[in-house]
Design a protein around this motif. Structure first.
Motif, PDB file in Angstrom:
ATOM      1  N   GLN A 104       0.743  -1.140  -0.115  1.00  0.00           N
ATOM      2  CA  GLN A 104       0.002  -0.119  -0.057  1.00  0.00           C
ATOM      3  C   GLN A 104       0.734   1.290   0.128  1.00  0.00           C
ATOM      4  O   GLN A 104       0.544   2.301  -0.645  1.00  0.00           O
ATOM      5  CB  GLN A 104      -0.981  -0.126   1.139  1.00  0.00           C
ATOM      6  N   SER A 146       3.037   4.852  -3.135  1.00  0.00           N
ATOM      7  CA  SER A 146       3.233   6.403  -2.785  1.00  0.00           C
ATOM      8  C   SER A 146       4.916   6.924  -2.388  1.00  0.00           C
ATOM      9  O   SER A 146       5.098   7.831  -2.985  1.00  0.00           O
ATOM     10  CB  SER A 146       2.449   6.688  -1.408  1.00  0.00           C
ATOM     11  N   GLN A 180      -7.081  14.343   4.612  1.00  0.00           N
ATOM     12  CA  GLN A 180      -6.867  12.882   5.059  1.00  0.00           C
ATOM     13  C   GLN A 180      -7.665  12.476   6.097  1.00  0.00           C
ATOM     14  O   GLN A 180      -8.427  11.556   6.206  1.00  0.00           O
ATOM     15  CB  GLN A 180      -5.345  12.579   5.382  1.00  0.00           C
ATOM     16  N   LYS A 194      -7.359   1.095  -7.579  1.00  0.00           N
ATOM     17  CA  LYS A 194      -7.197   1.668  -6.406  1.00  0.00           C
ATOM     18  C   LYS A 194      -5.562   2.087  -6.201  1.00  0.00           C
ATOM     19  O   LYS A 194      -5.258   2.835  -5.427  1.00  0.00           O
ATOM     20  CB  LYS A 194      -7.468   0.644  -5.267  1.00  0.00           C
ATOM     21  N   TRP A 195      -5.054   1.191  -6.712  1.00  0.00           N
ATOM     22  CA  TRP A 195      -3.544   1.284  -6.531  1.00  0.00           C
ATOM     23  C   TRP A 195      -3.025   2.513  -7.104  1.00  0.00           C
ATOM     24  O   TRP A 195      -2.383   3.389  -6.568  1.00  0.00           O
ATOM     25  CB  TRP A 195      -2.814   0.222  -7.540  1.00  0.00           C
ATOM     26  N   LYS A 218      -4.467   5.390  -5.011  1.00  0.00           N
ATOM     27  CA  LYS A 218      -3.658   5.706  -3.796  1.00  0.00           C
ATOM     28  C   LYS A 218      -2.563   6.562  -3.773  1.00  0.00           C
ATOM     29  O   LYS A 218      -1.886   7.192  -3.070  1.00  0.00           O
ATOM     30  CB  LYS A 218      -3.511   4.327  -3.032  1.00  0.00           C
ATOM     31  N   SER A 219      -1.758   5.986  -4.900  1.00  0.00           N
ATOM     32  CA  SER A 219      -0.342   6.720  -5.119  1.00  0.00           C
ATOM     33  C   SER A 219      -0.357   8.067  -5.700  1.00  0.00           C
ATOM     34  O   SER A 219       0.460   8.923  -5.343  1.00  0.00           O
ATOM     35  CB  SER A 219       0.475   5.753  -5.974  1.00  0.00           C
TER      36      SER A 219
END
Ligand SMILES: Nc1ncnc2c1ncn2[C@@H]1O[C@H](COP(=O)(O)OP(=O)(O)OP(=O)(O)O)[C@@H](O)[C@H]1O
Ligand SMILES: Nc1ncnc2c1ncn2[C@@H]1O[C@H](COP(=O)(O)OP(=O)(O)OP(=O)(O)O)[C@@H](O)[C@H]1O
Ligand SMILES: [Mg+2]
Ligand SMILES: [Mg+2]
Lengths: 276, 319, 292, 292, 276
Positions: C41, C45, C273, D120-121, D124-125
């Motif tokens: 996950q 990022s 967030q 989603k990946w 998310k990033s």
């Protein structure tokens, strides 16, 4: 059996003509006089429907898919406006009737609040009437048990099977003791066993409560005959009430009625009325 | 932006080859210090009178604005010439920009504290107990704070509007003596001003500058530009109304009467003082050194900037 | 709802779906699995972070651009370290203004949406004026705000309010008008009061829209706070990031200006967030957009 | 769906529901009925308009406030008339910038939302960086934009883009993630490609959210254009309303400043109405929020 | 009749043990081996289900509400993952099977796109396969006629009655000729007459297409017996397959089967299996 098919329609129309159309019969809980319904797109859903529903009756509506059964229910509850004729419910206009807090119903689709658990969902009508939480939840547990879902009080609707959702919707309608209970195909998604036990439960509640009137839509002729004091038969395009068949069998009814010869005769007469 | 710079250098090479023929026009950009005003009258005069073309230049004048940083634009090479005040240029140099000042259009700073007429303000310290609208971070305010005790001033952000000042008769607002007092007067508010330069902080204003590298490689273009600059200011002295029309055309939001007021009040800043003796645009090393010292003292710039290196008057005829 | 999960693991990552099809994998310690998931996950990022800032640093180094024109990340870090105390103070001031304004916006916008949704008639007549209010350039009204409320935090909060009010209002209103007809019928027939219909049905059903509005507005709140400080702030040291940015701009301290800008970003990303987490809390049990 | 209509006529206006219950009324000419309806529709807006501006004029007259502090509507009208040509030119310039930026925002935000929703990946990033981008104060980046793109329409379009991009993105993304699970299952089982699922299912289903985003962004676009013009500094007519406002503010021409502000409002309300009409077109047949 | 209740379960389990669980029988279209399904909230929906479904069979699933019928369908189509056992569909993993474009289905809820009219809704599967518009619409009209809705091609789903919506959903499943057709209570919301004609229509389509396998959930035991070659009986909590009853009656079947004594015997045996 043929004798028992009453030609109520014409007699009612005559009565109406005699007394003047603006006179209400206070003894009738629901009265339809020459009711028409044309949807904005031009579909004629109901045409010249006449029906008197007295207190403490159990009316079943049968008819082919799309013949206007749900539309009639929606007009009675005031969810849709009739486009012709006169309609009185609980002695007033259909849109006013709900304010008496004496109507309960089961929609054709379950219609549960996805963010509330089952207990909250079934006790919603009481919550809207500001019944205290404790009492509300007791009643909620009672009706959930009635429909066989007492282990699911904390579940969310999304965790249920199709038939279970419908049962929650039925439980919600049974939580109060309304004068008028409308049920649109409530048992369609249930297996025979659950269905029969709920039929008996419904009949028990209805017979105990001396003033409750039930309007019930079903596609199952056996069910219609078993449950009702009168069966309303509808024909499609445009939706008309073609027959009102009285089921002259005393209540309480039980397994013995289902196997009685009169039962299958009633079934036959409703079926043949449907086919014409 | 960058394309423009490329075009310019391309044109410059050709230009230097054919300069003798005098036919080739070199395209350069000039970014102003603010929206068009009389302050830049000499440049508009040079443009409208064709003085730039006479010197082989085609000048595209870009207006400035609150967030347009002429020093950044010139340093980044996106424009060749820029206008800024002397303190701004020094700050840029301190930050590493390699700029050279060529001329000062205004010999003294018209920056002033403006207050409602009749208010008892004779000295900067009289601002104590009042609200002052001052641009955040502007160097002169630090200078005033260093030299006067202004601890009692209620300092608020100046954002270019004057309704709040007009509403509060006790307040003080930063201003240019050449503009704001007139706007106020027109609305029936009489004001007085206290020039910031009276404190001793008096940077050159509307200073023309280029990057050193550009200067080294384009001396002819710079020389040409400076010639047009002088001719322009001379013409402006003679025919200010005509030039003001040009400015008004460049920015309809500024009215002719406002330009006229500015022209009149700025006359002493442009043409008098050192300019009377040495000609328009004059700069000298003493003034620059003094400013550097002042800014160093209030920590707006670090040490190590030599006045001699950051300006040149070689291209001014009078100096 | 379940397929979603699989899709995320199976399709999106295009990893073989180990955990399900091979029983052996099920034996793996849950802990390892958990760590692997978390790592997966965070990985994207982190990668993007490194790539982004690395590329920024590198390109500027190669292009040899002066820091005061466009600073490198390293310049920004140095500038932030050098002005640490100022930066913190400014960030605090801005956060106070932004959060206060955002809170007021949220309360007022949702209340207003409820009032407007009570009747088409009110909506039709009032809403256009709200749109006008929203669209009057803030630059034009700031002087009046300052005259009425004085420069400082009050005025800043009002600027924040003006800029962050409308997205919540619009989204909430559309959300309130999107309630499923069957459910509205349910409440209507059970004789629910307007009040009950709003609070027990329409607001919960509109939550996904409201959350979208909050997400937009919480970032706008910081933009509003900075604009407010820039235009209506108190000068000097107590000012927020808006002032700090102005000062940095006049002083041509571009690295510090960027440090302030990034700090503002960071603050609003944090608030963003928090809003996101709250929305997950509220919606994850029943709404598609937040289901796991 | 039908009850809604009745509610509007019967409950909200609290007029007796003449048309349905008494047959005689049905005979009334349809024309009269139509005119009556239209009048009723316009009436509230007109009333509010008159009340609002009337009160404004009156209060300021009574309070005797100088026009340069807070102008009366009459002052504004006079100022607008006196600068008619300038005002028109500026309005045109602002509209061009705002619309161009809004168009770019719409296209890019929707495309970006689609890309993010693909996995989603990716979401998310990448999304946090978009939030950061969104929240970097425009004041901090305008100088750089001007350096790169030059003062002028390009820079203004970029500022508009920066401010109006995010609401569309956020709303579209939440909308795309809100698709009913049953419908997603339908497409999944019929082996729809990602592309088909996006374009035939998720985008139509997300339309109510997208429209909400567009409504927010089209008003922000004008705010962005004005801020851009104010800061990026283009002279003259190309400077648009932003520059006109700045200049009017320095010159204490508050009535003209208000005229510019109201013009900006009017322009964005117009664009807003166009978006609203479009959304009605697209949604009225099936979505609650626009059903009649 | 009792003889015909096959104890497939045990025999299958034995066969699986003999051949090793990872061996697929390619002749079987669908194979469930010891399938478990536990939902994340802990509900055990299906436990140790074993089933072999060969090509060209017609399997009906009956069982009380909430016993796991829909869950089994969802596992077969890959909409939900099984938590134990092995499942193969069309000779591959359930999640891969859909890629063959050989599966069609009717969900328990109609699931129509509200912004598309009926013609577009029913022709959606063809659209997704990029069939040209003309052909798509021809096919769409054909299936809409099949379910008695040819006058409603341009209507939107919101303008339909409950039964009509379900019929659109059925029509959509019938527009292609899949190898595997899954129908979750498709006829529950329909009147007896429409239901019987659709039953016959379905049987006709199935018999004509020599390779189509139908899995069909119903609560109506008569329907199950009339339609299927095998009836799968399930018990609830936790959902298990308790019986697989073979209906040894040749196709095509017609009205004469409904009144045949063997019919009611089959019905009896399914009913009694359900009650245990
Ligand atoms: N909102 C609507 N707009 C237009 N036509 C409608 C609408 N609702 C229903 N109809 C039409 O009215 C007719 C009757 O619909 P209704 O729902 O009353 O049927 P029904 O008897 O309940 O059928 P079913 O048993 O399938 O539920 C149908 O032909 C349907 O197409
Ligand atoms: N998403 C879910 N999360 C948790 N439990 C679920 C979920 N879906 C179904 N269940 C549970 O699994 C069991 C089986 O559900 P399923 O839908 O398969 O029943 P069914 O046989 O189709 O019933 P019906 O005839 O009522 O449709 C039920 O007890 C139900 O509560
Ligand atoms: Mg119906
Ligand atoms: Mg099911």
């Amino acid at each position: 059996m043929e004798r028992q098919i009453m030609t109520r329609i014409s007699s009612q129309a005559e009565a109406a003509a005699a007394t003047g159309i603006d006179r209400h019969h206070p003894q009738n809980l629901v009265e339809l006089k020459n009711i028409d319904k044309v949807y904005p797109n031009g579909t004629v859903a109901v045409e010249r429907a006449n029906l008197d529903i007295a207190e403490n009756e159990f009316f079943c509506f049968v008819g082919p898919s799309g013949c206007g059964k749900s539309t009639i229910f929606n007009m009675i509850t005031g969810l849709t406006e009739h486009t012709g004729g006169e309609l009185s419910v609980l002695g007033t206009e259909s849109k006013e009737a709900r304010k008496e807090n004496e109507i309960a119903f089961v929609f054709q689709e379950p219609t549960l609040l996805p963010w509330n658990n089952l207990l909250e969902n079934v006790s919603l009508p009481l919550k809207l009437r500001k019944v205290p939480k404790k009492q509300r939840h007791e009643e909620g547990e009672r009706v959930l048990e009635l429909v066989g879902l007492k282990d699911y009080t904390k579940s969310l609707p999304s965790q249920l099977s199709g038939g279970m959702k419908m049962r929650v919707s039925i439980a919600r309608a049974l939580i109060s003791r309304p004068k008028l209970l409308l049920m649109d195909e409530p048992f369609g998604a249930l297996d025979e066993f659950t269905r029969q036990s709920l039929q008996d439960e419904l009949l028990r509640i209805w017979s105990q409560d001396q003033r409750m009137t039930v309007l019930f839509i079903t596609h199952n002729v056996f069910e219609a005959v078993y449950l009702s004091s009168q069966v309303v038969v509808m024909t499609p395009s445009p939706g008309r009430i073609s027959d009102v068949i009285q089921i002259d069998e005393p209540f309480p009814r039980g397994e013995n009625f289902r196997v009685a010869p009169s039962f299958s005769q009633y079934v036959q007469s409703v079926t043949s009325s449907l086919e014409h | 932006g960058e394309e423009g710079a490329d075009d310019a250098t391309g044109a410059e090479e050709e230009g230097s080859d054919t300069e003798d023929g005098g036919e080739e026009i070199e395209e350069v950009d000039l970014v102003l210090n603010w929206f068009p005003k009389s302050q830049q009258g000499g440049f508009f005069a040079a443009q409208s009178q064709g003085y730039f073309e006479e010197n082989g230049l085609g000048v595209n004048i870009e207006p400035g604005g609150p967030e347009v940083s002429s020093v950044q634009m010139v340093s980044s090479g996106s424009t060749e010439f820029g206008l800024a005040h002397a303190d701004q240029i020094l700050i840029a140099i301190d930050q590493g920009a390699d700029l050279v000042a060529l001329s000062a259009s205004l010999q003294n700073s018209p920056q002033a504290m403006m207050f409602h007429e009749g208010e008892d303000i004779e000295d900067f310290e009289d601002m104590n107990g009042r609200t002052a609208y001052v641009e955040s971070g502007i160097p002169y305010w630090d200078y005033l704070n260093e030299h006067y005790d202004l601890s009692g001033v209620d300092e608020q952000s100046y954002s270019g509007e004057h309704a709040t000042f007009a509403n509060d008769t006790e307040s003080v607002s930063q201003s240019f003596v050449t503009s704001e007092p007139y706007f106020m007067e027109r609305e029936g508010i009489d004001t007085e001003t206290l020039l910031v330069s009276e404190s001793g902080f008096d940077p050159y204003n509307v200073v023309l500058f280029v990057e050193r590298e550009y200067l080294d490689e384009n001396e002819e273009a710079v020389a040409g530009f400076m010639e047009a600059f002088e001719d322009g200011w001379d013409y402006y002295a003679e025919e200010p109304e005509e030039v003001n029309e040009v400015i008004h055309e460049a920015d309809e939001n500024i009215a002719l009467d406002e330009l006229e007021f500015e022209t009149e009040t700025q006359e002493e800043f442009v043409y008098e003082g050192d300019a009377a003796e040495h000609g328009v645009g004059h700069m000298d090393v003493e003034r620059w050194s003094e400013l550097i010292e002042q800014l160093e003292k209030i920590d707006v710039i670090g040490e190590g900037i030599e006045a001699e290196e950051i300006f040149t008057t070689d291209y001014l005829s009078g100096s | 709802m379940e397929r979603k999960q699989e899709e995320r693991v199976g399709e999106s990552l295009t990893l073989p779906n180990l955990s399900q099809s091979k029983p052996a994998v099920n034996q793996r310690s849950k802990m390892t699995e958990f760590v692997r998931r978390k790592a997966l996950q965070i990985l994207p990022s982190v990668t993007l972070f490194v790539v982004f800032f690395g590329a920024w640093e590198l390109i500027l180094r190669l292009a040899d651009i002066a820091p005061f024109i466009f600073p490198k990340p390293s310049d920004i870090v140095v500038a932030a370290q050098g002005n640490w105390v100022n930066l913190l103070g400014a960030a605090q001031a801005t956060t106070t203004g932004a959060l206060a304004g955002f809170a007021i916006s949220t309360v007022l916008a949702i209340s207003m949406a409820i009032i407007l949704s009570l009747s088409k008639w009110i909506e039709k007549s009032v809403y256009p004026y709200i749109v006008i209010l929203q669209t009057i350039p803030i630059v034009a009204v700031i002087p009046i705000i300052v005259i009425w409320f004085g420069a400082g935090i009050q005025s800043i909060i009002i600027v924040v309010f003006l800029i962050s009010f409308f997205p919540i209002l619009t989204n909430t209103l559309i959300g309130l008008n999107s309630t499923d007809q069957n459910m509205k019928n349910l409440f209507y027939l059970y004789n629910a009061s307007r009040f009950q219909t709003i609070f027990k049905l329409r607001i919960p059903a509109a939550l996904p829209y409201i959350v979208a509005g909050l997400k937009i507005s919480c970032t706008l709140a910081f933009i509003g706070a900075i604009v407010g400080e820039y235009m209506a702030g108190i000068g000097g040291a107590e000012g927020g990031l808006g002032q700090a940015i102005t000062v940095a701009a006049t002083r041509l301290e571009t690295p510090y200006l960027f440090a302030c800008g990034l700090t503002a970003s960071l603050l609003s990303v944090t608030v963003y967030q928090i809003v996101t987490k709250l929305s997950e809390r509220m919606l994850s049990s029943w709404h598609e957009s937040e289901m796991k």
